[in-house]
Design a protein around this motif. Structure first.
Motif, PDB file in Angstrom:
ATOM      1  N   SER A  83       3.167   0.548   9.289  1.00 56.71           N
ATOM      2  CA  SER A  83       4.106  -0.298  10.037  1.00 56.71           C
ATOM      3  C   SER A  83       4.606   0.418  11.281  1.00 56.71           C
ATOM      4  O   SER A  83       4.721  -0.175  12.353  1.00 56.71           O
ATOM      5  N   TYR A  84       4.920   1.698  11.140  1.00 55.67           N
ATOM      6  CA  TYR A  84       5.348   2.478  12.302  1.00 55.67           C
ATOM      7  C   TYR A  84       4.244   2.531  13.349  1.00 55.67           C
ATOM      8  O   TYR A  84       4.517   2.418  14.547  1.00 55.67           O
ATOM      9  N   ALA A  85       3.028   2.712  12.918  1.00 61.77           N
ATOM     10  CA  ALA A  85       1.903   2.775  13.857  1.00 61.77           C
ATOM     11  C   ALA A  85       1.757   1.455  14.610  1.00 61.77           C
ATOM     12  O   ALA A  85       1.513   1.445  15.823  1.00 61.77           O
ATOM     13  N   ARG A  86       1.942   0.331  13.911  1.00 64.36           N
ATOM     14  CA  ARG A  86       1.873  -0.974  14.584  1.00 64.36           C
ATOM     15  C   ARG A  86       3.010  -1.142  15.574  1.00 64.36           C
ATOM     16  O   ARG A  86       2.833  -1.691  16.659  1.00 64.36           O
ATOM     17  N   LYS A  98      16.134  -0.059  11.323  1.00 64.75           N
ATOM     18  CA  LYS A  98      16.407   1.147  10.536  1.00 64.75           C
ATOM     19  C   LYS A  98      15.852   2.388  11.231  1.00 64.75           C
ATOM     20  O   LYS A  98      16.493   3.431  11.267  1.00 64.75           O
ATOM     21  N   ARG A  99      14.667   2.249  11.770  1.00 70.03           N
ATOM     22  CA  ARG A  99      14.039   3.371  12.472  1.00 70.03           C
ATOM     23  C   ARG A  99      14.848   3.753  13.713  1.00 70.03           C
ATOM     24  O   ARG A  99      15.084   4.932  13.971  1.00 70.03           O
ATOM     25  N   PHE A 100      15.283   2.756  14.484  1.00 68.46           N
ATOM     26  CA  PHE A 100      16.069   3.009  15.686  1.00 68.46           C
ATOM     27  C   PHE A 100      17.379   3.732  15.340  1.00 68.46           C
ATOM     28  O   PHE A 100      17.803   4.632  16.052  1.00 68.46           O
ATOM     29  N   GLY A 153       0.817  -1.204   0.000  1.00 64.95           N
ATOM     30  CA  GLY A 153       0.000   0.000   0.000  1.00 64.95           C
ATOM     31  C   GLY A 153       0.849   1.250   0.000  1.00 64.95           C
ATOM     32  O   GLY A 153       2.031   1.230   0.337  1.00 64.95           O
ATOM     33  N   PHE A 154       0.238   2.350  -0.351  1.00 63.70           N
ATOM     34  CA  PHE A 154       0.939   3.628  -0.441  1.00 63.70           C
ATOM     35  C   PHE A 154       1.457   4.079   0.925  1.00 63.70           C
ATOM     36  O   PHE A 154       2.501   4.704   1.035  1.00 63.70           O
ATOM     37  N   PHE A 155       0.731   3.747   1.988  1.00 61.51           N
ATOM     38  CA  PHE A 155       1.103   4.189   3.327  1.00 61.51           C
ATOM     39  C   PHE A 155       1.644   3.035   4.164  1.00 61.51           C
ATOM     40  O   PHE A 155       1.516   3.033   5.385  1.00 61.51           O
ATOM     41  N   GLU A 156       2.255   2.043   3.542  1.00 59.08           N
ATOM     42  CA  GLU A 156       2.722   0.846   4.244  1.00 59.08           C
ATOM     43  C   GLU A 156       3.728   1.173   5.356  1.00 59.08           C
ATOM     44  O   GLU A 156       3.645   0.631   6.448  1.00 59.08           O
ATOM     45  N   VAL A 157       4.664   2.058   5.088  1.00 58.52           N
ATOM     46  CA  VAL A 157       5.676   2.393   6.093  1.00 58.52           C
ATOM     47  C   VAL A 157       5.023   3.071   7.297  1.00 58.52           C
ATOM     48  O   VAL A 157       5.299   2.725   8.442  1.00 58.52           O
TER      49      VAL A 157
END
Length: 95
Positions: free
Chosen positions: A11-14, A88-90, A4-8
């Motif tokens: 994922s962050y929200a989860r 990667k986020r960390f 999806g367009f907002f997949e990232v």
């Protein structure tokens, strides 16, 4: 299957909903204060000898924290960083 367009963002929200240790660490540690200490201790090359520029010192320290938390080797840590969105986020490699 197409992502999806907002997949990232989803994922962050989860990740934020789950009580994930890396999200807790991001909130607990004053990274800017640590960055000042690490930068004062690190040695920056002047570039005269050439070669590839080094990684940011804070990135290296965060990588060592990941290795310690997950008991992984250098090679495994590199693989996990490339594979895991949470790593990667960390590390600040993704916004």
């Amino acid at each position: 299957m197409q992502l999806g367009f907002f997949e990232v963002e989803e994922s962050y929200a989860r990740l934020d909903k789950a009580v994930y240790p890396l999200v807790k660490l991001q909130k607990l540690i004053n990274w800017s204060g640590l960055k000042e200490i690490i930068t004062a201790l690190s040695h920056e090359s002047d570039g005269i000898k050439g070669g590839r520029p080094g990684h940011r010192p804070l990135l290296i320290v965060k990588g060592l924290i990941l290795q310690s938390l997950y008991n992984i080797s250098d090679d495994s840590c590199e693989y996990q960083i490339n594979d895991r969105l949470s790593f990667k986020r960390f590390l600040g490699l993704l916004c």
